[in-house]
Design a protein around this motif. Structure first.
Motif, PDB file in Angstrom:
ATOM      1  N   ASN A 357       9.226  -0.479 -11.215  1.00 29.76           N
ATOM      2  CA  ASN A 357       9.097   0.060  -9.862  1.00 29.76           C
ATOM      3  C   ASN A 357       7.634   0.132  -9.429  1.00 29.76           C
ATOM      4  OD1 ASN A 357      11.849   0.343  -9.727  1.00 29.76           O
ATOM      5  ND2 ASN A 357      11.859   2.531 -10.177  1.00 29.76           N
ATOM      6  N   ALA A 358       6.770   0.546 -10.360  1.00 20.19           N
ATOM      7  CA  ALA A 358       5.342   0.626 -10.044  1.00 20.19           C
ATOM      8  C   ALA A 358       4.780  -0.760  -9.738  1.00 20.19           C
ATOM      9  CB  ALA A 358       4.589   1.270 -11.200  1.00 20.19           C
ATOM     10  N   ILE A 359       5.196  -1.767 -10.503  1.00 21.65           N
ATOM     11  CA  ILE A 359       4.702  -3.133 -10.269  1.00 21.65           C
ATOM     12  C   ILE A 359       5.079  -3.604  -8.867  1.00 21.65           C
ATOM     13  CG2 ILE A 359       4.998  -5.549 -10.957  1.00 21.65           C
ATOM     14  CD1 ILE A 359       5.297  -4.546 -13.856  1.00 21.65           C
ATOM     15  N   LEU A 360       6.334  -3.378  -8.475  1.00 18.82           N
ATOM     16  CA  LEU A 360       6.766  -3.836  -7.150  1.00 18.82           C
ATOM     17  C   LEU A 360       6.052  -3.073  -6.041  1.00 18.82           C
ATOM     18  CD1 LEU A 360      10.559  -4.386  -7.826  1.00 18.82           C
ATOM     19  CD2 LEU A 360       8.814  -6.127  -7.403  1.00 18.82           C
ATOM     20  N   ALA A 361       5.807  -1.791  -6.269  1.00 18.56           N
ATOM     21  CA  ALA A 361       5.053  -1.037  -5.268  1.00 18.56           C
ATOM     22  C   ALA A 361       3.631  -1.583  -5.146  1.00 18.56           C
ATOM     23  CB  ALA A 361       5.029   0.443  -5.638  1.00 18.56           C
ATOM     24  N   VAL A 362       3.022  -1.930  -6.265  1.00 13.30           N
ATOM     25  CA  VAL A 362       1.679  -2.506  -6.256  1.00 13.30           C
ATOM     26  C   VAL A 362       1.693  -3.851  -5.526  1.00 13.30           C
ATOM     27  CG1 VAL A 362      -0.129  -3.497  -7.717  1.00 13.30           C
ATOM     28  CG2 VAL A 362       0.872  -1.279  -8.310  1.00 13.30           C
ATOM     29  N   CYS A 363       2.761  -4.637  -5.727  1.00 13.70           N
ATOM     30  CA  CYS A 363       2.868  -5.933  -5.042  1.00 13.70           C
ATOM     31  C   CYS A 363       2.814  -5.766  -3.519  1.00 13.70           C
ATOM     32  CB  CYS A 363       4.168  -6.637  -5.431  1.00 13.70           C
ATOM     33  SG  CYS A 363       4.203  -7.277  -7.115  1.00 13.70           S
ATOM     34  N   ALA A 364       3.271  -4.629  -3.029  1.00 16.95           N
ATOM     35  CA  ALA A 364       3.325  -4.411  -1.586  1.00 16.95           C
ATOM     36  C   ALA A 364       2.024  -3.865  -1.020  1.00 16.95           C
ATOM     37  CB  ALA A 364       4.471  -3.450  -1.261  1.00 16.95           C
ATOM     38  N   THR A 365       1.044  -3.606  -1.871  1.00 14.17           N
ATOM     39  CA  THR A 365      -0.254  -3.109  -1.389  1.00 14.17           C
ATOM     40  C   THR A 365      -1.181  -4.274  -1.081  1.00 14.17           C
ATOM     41  OG1 THR A 365      -1.245  -2.980  -3.604  1.00 14.17           O
ATOM     42  CG2 THR A 365       0.003  -1.053  -2.832  1.00 14.17           C
ATOM     43  N   HIS A 366      -2.326  -3.950  -0.467  1.00 18.07           N
ATOM     44  CA  HIS A 366      -3.333  -4.964  -0.156  1.00 18.07           C
ATOM     45  C   HIS A 366      -4.705  -4.436  -0.554  1.00 18.07           C
ATOM     46  CE1 HIS A 366      -0.707  -7.790   1.914  1.00 18.07           C
ATOM     47  NE2 HIS A 366      -0.108  -6.725   2.448  1.00 18.07           N
ATOM     48  N   PRO A 367      -5.076  -4.605  -1.826  1.00 17.84           N
ATOM     49  CA  PRO A 367      -6.394  -4.143  -2.246  1.00 17.84           C
ATOM     50  C   PRO A 367      -7.498  -4.931  -1.552  1.00 17.84           C
ATOM     51  CG  PRO A 367      -5.377  -5.483  -3.957  1.00 17.84           C
ATOM     52  CD  PRO A 367      -4.330  -5.266  -2.911  1.00 17.84           C
ATOM     53  N   ARG A 368      -8.658  -4.341  -1.499  1.00 16.91           N
ATOM     54  CA  ARG A 368      -9.787  -5.030  -0.885  1.00 16.91           C
ATOM     55  C   ARG A 368     -10.136  -6.271  -1.700  1.00 16.91           C
ATOM     56  NH1 ARG A 368     -11.418   0.372  -0.866  1.00 16.91           N
ATOM     57  NH2 ARG A 368     -11.424   1.336   1.214  1.00 16.91           N
ATOM     58  N   ILE A 369     -10.485  -7.341  -0.993  1.00 14.19           N
ATOM     59  CA  ILE A 369     -10.851  -8.590  -1.675  1.00 14.19           C
ATOM     60  C   ILE A 369     -12.076  -8.342  -2.545  1.00 14.19           C
ATOM     61  CG2 ILE A 369     -11.739 -10.926  -1.325  1.00 14.19           C
ATOM     62  CD1 ILE A 369     -10.014 -11.078   1.189  1.00 14.19           C
ATOM     63  N   GLY A 370     -11.953  -8.787  -3.801  1.00 11.74           N
ATOM     64  CA  GLY A 370     -13.068  -8.661  -4.727  1.00 11.74           C
ATOM     65  C   GLY A 370     -13.224  -7.286  -5.344  1.00 11.74           C
ATOM     66  N   GLU A 371     -12.306  -6.339  -5.022  1.00 10.98           N
ATOM     67  CA  GLU A 371     -12.374  -4.993  -5.597  1.00 10.98           C
ATOM     68  C   GLU A 371     -11.033  -4.671  -6.257  1.00 10.98           C
ATOM     69  OE1 GLU A 371     -13.697  -1.996  -2.898  1.00 10.98           O
ATOM     70  OE2 GLU A 371     -15.256  -3.279  -2.022  1.00 10.98           O
ATOM     71  N   PRO A 372     -10.852  -5.054  -7.510  1.00  8.07           N
ATOM     72  CA  PRO A 372      -9.570  -4.832  -8.193  1.00  8.07           C
ATOM     73  C   PRO A 372      -9.184  -3.356  -8.211  1.00  8.07           C
ATOM     74  CG  PRO A 372     -10.960  -6.305  -9.468  1.00  8.07           C
ATOM     75  CD  PRO A 372     -11.825  -5.756  -8.373  1.00  8.07           C
ATOM     76  N   GLU A 373      -7.909  -3.112  -7.989  1.00 10.53           N
ATOM     77  CA  GLU A 373      -7.360  -1.762  -8.103  1.00 10.53           C
ATOM     78  C   GLU A 373      -6.641  -1.631  -9.442  1.00 10.53           C
ATOM     79  OE1 GLU A 373      -7.660   0.830  -6.292  1.00 10.53           O
ATOM     80  OE2 GLU A 373      -8.670  -0.011  -4.536  1.00 10.53           O
ATOM     81  N   PHE A 374      -6.766  -0.472 -10.070  1.00  6.32           N
ATOM     82  CA  PHE A 374      -6.171  -0.228 -11.383  1.00  6.32           C
ATOM     83  C   PHE A 374      -5.154   0.905 -11.272  1.00  6.32           C
ATOM     84  CE2 PHE A 374     -10.085  -2.396 -12.190  1.00  6.32           C
ATOM     85  CZ  PHE A 374      -9.875  -3.150 -13.331  1.00  6.32           C
ATOM     86  N   TYR A 375      -4.040   0.716 -11.990  1.00  4.91           N
ATOM     87  CA  TYR A 375      -2.966   1.714 -11.963  1.00  4.91           C
ATOM     88  C   TYR A 375      -2.492   1.974 -13.398  1.00  4.91           C
ATOM     89  CZ  TYR A 375      -2.777   0.498  -6.999  1.00  4.91           C
ATOM     90  OH  TYR A 375      -3.095   0.263  -5.684  1.00  4.91           O
ATOM     91  N   HIS A 376      -2.597   3.213 -13.847  1.00  4.39           N
ATOM     92  CA  HIS A 376      -2.024   3.607 -15.130  1.00  4.39           C
ATOM     93  C   HIS A 376      -0.591   4.080 -14.912  1.00  4.39           C
ATOM     94  CE1 HIS A 376      -6.222   4.476 -17.018  1.00  4.39           C
ATOM     95  NE2 HIS A 376      -5.849   3.218 -17.199  1.00  4.39           N
ATOM     96  N   VAL A 377       0.340   3.477 -15.631  1.00  2.00           N
ATOM     97  CA  VAL A 377       1.733   3.912 -15.583  1.00  2.00           C
ATOM     98  C   VAL A 377       2.028   4.559 -16.928  1.00  2.00           C
ATOM     99  CG1 VAL A 377       4.113   3.261 -15.093  1.00  2.00           C
ATOM    100  CG2 VAL A 377       2.227   1.921 -14.117  1.00  2.00           C
ATOM    101  N   ASN A 378       2.005   5.884 -16.933  1.00  2.00           N
ATOM    102  CA  ASN A 378       2.109   6.615 -18.186  1.00  2.00           C
ATOM    103  C   ASN A 378       2.671   8.003 -17.931  1.00  2.00           C
ATOM    104  OD1 ASN A 378      -0.657   6.930 -16.925  1.00  2.00           O
ATOM    105  ND2 ASN A 378      -0.682   8.635 -18.402  1.00  2.00           N
ATOM    106  N   SER A 379       2.986   8.695 -18.996  1.00  2.00           N
ATOM    107  CA  SER A 379       3.563  10.040 -18.871  1.00  2.00           C
ATOM    108  C   SER A 379       2.598  11.126 -19.325  1.00  2.00           C
ATOM    109  CB  SER A 379       4.846  10.135 -19.695  1.00  2.00           C
ATOM    110  OG  SER A 379       4.565   9.873 -21.073  1.00  2.00           O
ATOM    111  N   GLY A 380       1.583  10.779 -20.077  1.00  2.00           N
ATOM    112  CA  GLY A 380       0.721  11.782 -20.679  1.00  2.00           C
ATOM    113  C   GLY A 380      -0.090  12.585 -19.695  1.00  2.00           C
ATOM    114  N   ALA A 381      -0.297  12.076 -18.485  1.00  2.00           N
ATOM    115  CA  ALA A 381      -1.123  12.787 -17.515  1.00  2.00           C
ATOM    116  C   ALA A 381      -0.445  14.046 -17.009  1.00  2.00           C
ATOM    117  CB  ALA A 381      -1.457  11.861 -16.347  1.00  2.00           C
TER     118      ALA A 381
END
Length: 787
Positions: A357-381
């Motif tokens: 689900n997180a991957i598909l949500a990320v697919c629908a975003t538009h990060p800035r060109i040349g500025e990678p966005e990072f997403y941790h998918v975890n439970s420990g937080a």
């Protein structure tokens, strides 16, 4: 003044980053991704398969394209048909009118591999790179090829597909890279959703990593290494013959190369601050993504430990065993006495559907060109689970729902005390040394049913120790990890989901409780198949695989049934047979002298047999010098036959008659001198035995007319005989008791180990041959001589 613990600060993580300037969702995912083509790699894997299912099920206007490699004779389309035939695709498959129709209407299949990526279609909008070497300890060259070189090749092809002939981008694709949270390596503390700071030159490391195979292959072929491996093989297979030894030497060389490549990867990774070569090369892959993707949209998704689904496609869905499953099952079977985890360390597990689900949500975003966005998918937080908590819940599950432990009932569950990694290592090392000593002692023990049982028990212990060694080596660092993955970006993204998407696309890991997930979802899911297989084995029993029911066998005259003599169908040996044949004709003083000489030579005979059975037989048969061959044959026919037949196993006799009734050609193949086989001739169509040479007066010279048929020469005889008589060896049978007969047993399709020595028993288990015990109760004592 408020008191705030580090854990509270970490969980809240409110000041780590500003959520407001992150790419968020402004509509429903089905609308945001409508008309998009998403190219996926790794679709035949765990995450990729569910990702495809999710697109087909909940994104009706999105087109998935899949990059799938050919596997032997199965092309990409054939492999995808196999994938969509799985149960989770039932609804999509039936709606489309079948698996082929589903592919034709919804899925673009592209045949290719990493790093050999073919040209990609120019209408792709998003690339989701799920493929990668997910083993923690792959060979170093393989890890770099998949996780670094493969990533760069895929991105290059993606940019090429979105560019014109001059190399200028005509559309900006969105590249979504599936990495792992553990690219942080051996750091401690909070890990932000950002690039990892390091100065590793990924191009230099890749070049060195790929070169390791040639270096280690060259080292494996040095005289020193080959001598070492050959001597190891000879100690185990000398009796079977040179070709068997040579084949085992090459097998050991190849295994040594693989082990050294794994070791090289692990040591290089740890020398630079990573736990293993998997996380190291994934981290370098992220650096490739940042550099190659400088002019496009890039997102990096870092899942933690991915396990079975929380809700979709159904609770507990999982494909294969991942990180935790082998350990959970080993504990449930009572085979994991302790674990080197810190009890308060967080084990960061995340359900697979949350990752998808997180991957598909990320697919629908538009990060800035040349500025990678990072997403941790975890439970420990925000929903941390400690190893102590995981252990307690797994223990509670197996106490309530125990696995069958065999005839004694449920397995006894060990109680963990978390003594620390050093204590667990000492316990394991001590057990390994004790096992090695016991195995050496057993190797010198006489052959018996009790010895074989002890060997089986030792082999089971060896398997458990090897399992523990492998998994403790792999997971020791993870079990003591003090990493805390910040997930502010992921939380902001899940909070921006449209309310209508929350039930089907949510990925907030704080919404479930661990009691329900572990005890009611995950453990039942991974044990269901195990319980089913255990029940099936109990119903069927230990059914033979090569000891077939001959009443239904249709091979007829095209099959052989080949039997060894000593130790297989008869309880005797060549020294005993020699004494039967020679002592009765001697006077009492000569009998005493002959027996004394044989006993004196016995240690030398045994040493010769261990080195080469042919040498041993020649040494014994030298004692026939001077014997009258015709008189010996008459003595066997008139006096010795009852003694010989009394040593014939009734089980063997029945089996031989069953083969004859089935129309098979029965063959006795033995190193015993031919006169002593005469009482057995009525049972066999062909008797292959050792022929004593005689002089012009008919007296034995002490030599044979040709080499005794032992080891590989038996397999050669079978192959030649089969060619001459139109025999199908794949439908034939062979029965033997000694490791020296391994080549003969390997030459037929149905090999049976009869009351085997330990080496053959282990070979039979490795080859899935049936092992049987043919009991023999002689009617005369072993010390009684025929008169």
């Amino acid at each position: 003044m408020s008191v705030v613990s580090p854990a509270d600060t970490f969980r809240r993580s409110v000041a780590a980053q500003q959520r407001s300037d992150r790419p968020l969702l402004d509509g429903r995912l089905r609308d945001l991704l409508a008309g998009k083509k998403i190219l996926m790699t790794g679709v035949t894997g765990f995450i990729g398969e569910q990702l495809l299912w999710k697109i087909l099920t909940d994104l009706p206007d999105t087109t998935p394209a899949v990059l799938v490699r050919r596997k032997r004779s199965a092309g990409a389309r054939d492999r995808m048909i196999t994938v969509v035939k799985k149960e989770i695709f039932r609804s999509a498959r039936e709606a489309a009118g079948g698996p082929e129709a589903l592919l034709d209407s919804r899925i673009d299949v592209i045949e290719g591999d990493l790093p050999n990526v073919p040209p990609l279609p120019n209408d792709i909008d998003v690339v989701v790179h799920c493929a990668g070497d997910v083993s923690f300890d792959p060979p170093i060259d393989q890890a770099f090829t998949t996780n670094v070189v493969g990533t760069q090749a895929l991105m290059d092809r993606m940019i090429e597909a979105c560019s014109d002939d001059s190399g200028n981008l005509v559309k900006v694709p969105h590249y979504v890279h599936i990495s792992t949270a553990y690219t942080a390596g051996r750091r401690r503390g909070a890990i932000p959703e950002a690039p990892h700071v390091h100065s590793i030159d990924y191009e230099a490391e890749t070049k060195a990593g790929l070169a390791m195979r040639d270096l280690i292959e060259a080292e494996s072929r040095t005289s020193e290494q080959l001598t070492k491996l050959r001597k190891q093989a000879e100690r185990e297979h000398r009796q079977a013959g040179y070709l068997t030894t040579a084949a085992d030497t090459e097998r050991r060389r190849q295994e040594w190369v693989q082990a050294e490549l794994v070791k090289a990867g692990t040591e290089r990774a740890r020398s630079l601050g990573w736990t293993d070569v998997y996380t190291f090369t994934k981290a370098l892959g992220e650096r490739v993504v940042a550099e190659v993707g400088a002019n496009i949209e890039v997102s990096v998704v870092r899942p933690a430990i991915v396990e079975s689904s929380w809700l979709h496609p159904y609770p507990g869905w999982i494909e294969g065993f991942k990180m935790a499953e082998p350990l959970i099952l080993a504990y449930g079977r009572g085979e994991l006495p302790e674990f080197p985890a810190s009890p308060d360390a967080v084990v960061d597990i995340v359900p697979c559907d949350h990752v998808v689900n997180a991957i598909l949500a990320v697919c629908a975003t538009h990060p800035r060109i040349g500025e990678p966005e990072f997403y941790h998918v975890n439970s420990g937080a925000r929903n941390p689970l400690t190893f102590q908590g995981l252990y307690e819940r797994i223990r509670e599950y197996f106490l309530e729902h125990p696995l069958e432990g065999g005839p004694r009932g449920a397995a006894k569950l060990p109680q963990w005390h978390f003594p620390g990694a050093a204590s667990v290592e000492r316990l394991l090392s001590t057990s390994e040394r004790a096992h090695k000593l016991a195995d050496r002692l057993l190797d010198k023990a006489p052959r018996s049913a009790r010895t074989r049982k002890l060997a089986l028990d030792l082999d089971r212990t060896r398997g458990r120790l090897d399992f523990l060694r492998r998994y403790l080596s792999l997971y020791n660092e993870y079990a003591q990890s003090e990493l805390h993955f910040v997930d502010d970006n992921t939380l902001a993204l899940t909070e921006s989901l449209h309310p209508d998407d929350q039930p089907i696309f949510a990925f907030d890991t704080a919404v479930y409780d661990w009691d329900t997930y572990i005890k009611d979802v995950h453990c039942p899911s991974i044990t269901t198949t195990v319980r089913r297989m255990d029940a099936l084995r109990r119903r069927r029993g230990n059914r033979p695989t090569t000891m077939k029911d001959l009443s239904k066998n249709k091979a007829g005259a095209s099959a052989l049934a080949v039997f060894d003599l000593d130790g297989t169908i008869m309880s005797t040996n060549v020294i005993e047979q020699y004494l039967w044949a020679r002592l009765p004709e001697m006077s009492t003083p000569r009998q005493v002298a002959e027996l004394g000489q044989v006993l004196q030579r016995l240690p030398a005979y045994l040493r010769a047999e261990r080195r080469d059975r042919g040498t041993f037989l020649r040494a014994v048969y030298r004692r026939y010098a001077g014997a009258d061959l015709e008189a010996l044959e008459e003595f066997v026919d008139t006096q010795l036959a009852p003694t010989i037949l009394s040593r014939l196993s009734p089980d063997a006799g029945r089996r031989i008659r069953e083969h004859r009734a089935a129309g098979h050609t029965t063959v006795l193949i033995t190193g015993v001198v031919r006169p002593l086989t005469r009482p057995l001739h009525p049972l066999f169509d062909v008797v292959v035995a050792a022929d004593l040479a005689t002089d012009d007066q008919g007296r034995c010279t002490g030599f044979l007319t040709g080499p005794p048929l032992v080891g590989e020469s038996r397999a050669a005889w079978l192959t030649h005989y089969a060619a001459l008589h139109d025999i199908d060896l794949s439908r034939s049978f062979a029965y033997a008791d000694s490791h020296s007969d391994l080549p003969m047993l390997s030459a037929v399709g149905n090999a049976v180990a009869v009351s085997p020595d330990i080496a053959l028993m282990r070979a039979a288990a490795a080859n899935q041959w049936t092992t049987v015990e043919w009991k023999i109760a002689p009617t005369t004592p072993r010390w009684a001589l025929p008169r």
